[in-house]
Design a protein around this motif. Sequence first.
Motif: not given
Length: 467
Positions: A175-182, A184-187, A407-418
């Motif tokens: 969600v945070s990446r989609a809103i940021n890319e489309s 421009g809202v800060n994550v 909140l943490s998932g929205a702002v930090f890289p989470i490849q390991i979590v995935w």
Amino acid sequence: MESINAFLGQISDYVWGPVTIVLLVGTGLFLSLLTKFIQFRKLPLSLKLLFSKEHSGDGDITPFQALMTSLAATIGTGNIAGVASAIVAGGPGAVFWMWVSAAFGGASKYGEALLAIKYRITNEEGEKSGGPMFYIEKGMKEQYGRDFKWLGLAFALFGFLASFGIGNMVQANSVSRAINESFGVNVWITGIVMALLVGAVIIGGIKNIGKVTDKVVPIMAIGYIIGALIVLFMNISAIPTAFSMIFSNAFTGKAVGGGVLGTVVRFGVARGVFSNEAGLGSAAIAHAASTNDKPVIQGLIGSLGSVIDTLIICTMTALVILVSGIVNIGTDGVMFIEESYRGAALTTYAFDIGLPVIGGYIVSLGLIFFSFSTILGWYYYGSKCLEYIFGVKAISYYKIIWVILCLSGAVFPIQIVWTFSDIFNGLMAIPNLIALVALSPIIFKMTKEFNMERLENKFKNDEIKSA
């Protein structure tokens, strides 16, 4: 961190390897044969039951809300990013194997919802609790006279751990990446707003979640499907070619850079299950809360999940990608993708080609609402798994942790979590599939004894009276 992620990736590959794939598809096929493909044979009746108001019984949410809550948890990144990833990794033929997993998975969902109602309990706060952990413990003891609570605890532990990743942080990040890319809202802004919205909904428990999902899920699904249909209508001449790519590639095994048939099957089935969760047992937790005391009826309603999620929504995504011209198959049968897009970016690019300017926004908004609803649905799943292990009182702490992790998932890289959550998502299936096979005599007996013809005649008589 890269070494850890690579190690976890190897574990994930093993968990989602041939054994799990065969068990998932095999159990669905077994239950389909056992029930004479009830998921398709009684599809019209299932749809009528979904919108019927004549259900009676103790519960927390209506049968419609139960299905919408289960769909809220399944209609997420898998329908947008998962389909694209399956095509990239396994070729267009992976879509065919997604269909196969969904077709047989409808019977698995039928059995899960049926057993969820039969073996649910009322907890100390007066709410219904059910799902694989309960039908493993109660059903298998009733059927075989032995204590299998350890297997129920295994499912609950895997489901609880999976909920943090696949049900929360992964979705929040999308969600945070989609809103940021489309837009421009800060994550951080997106993360804070989303955490507050999630907290406001889950504080009211399953009744509040049901009220939200029974409105959000239909609107978001219909909106996304309409957008996809517009793209397909504008490229109607390319649709036959898209289907040809799917069917021809399904058995040739040619993906990006070559590939083998096993890769096509694996990614098709795995992403199909990632999308509709048939066989994982998670949907049964939502169906157990239904105000319906007839297990077979809830089973029929539950079987619709795979149809709506994979056979309709995922198919829309796949066809939009394939008619866009991004995916091409050379004369040697090897697939290549223009500009090598991956995941949600591939779907966004395809919609942009089909509907310039607004196409990308359809995907972004779809991803936002799909992912948000998944966070709500998976909160309920995780809370019931935690309740089974530690009791009802533990849920109050879980709510706080859930909002923080959102909140943490929205702002930090989470490849390991995935990757981590992908492992436990796959492990959930093992106890559930064992239970479905072990309790299949009960599923068969209850299906055989239930008078579906009477229900069908009743609907026919009502239609005649209203005509």
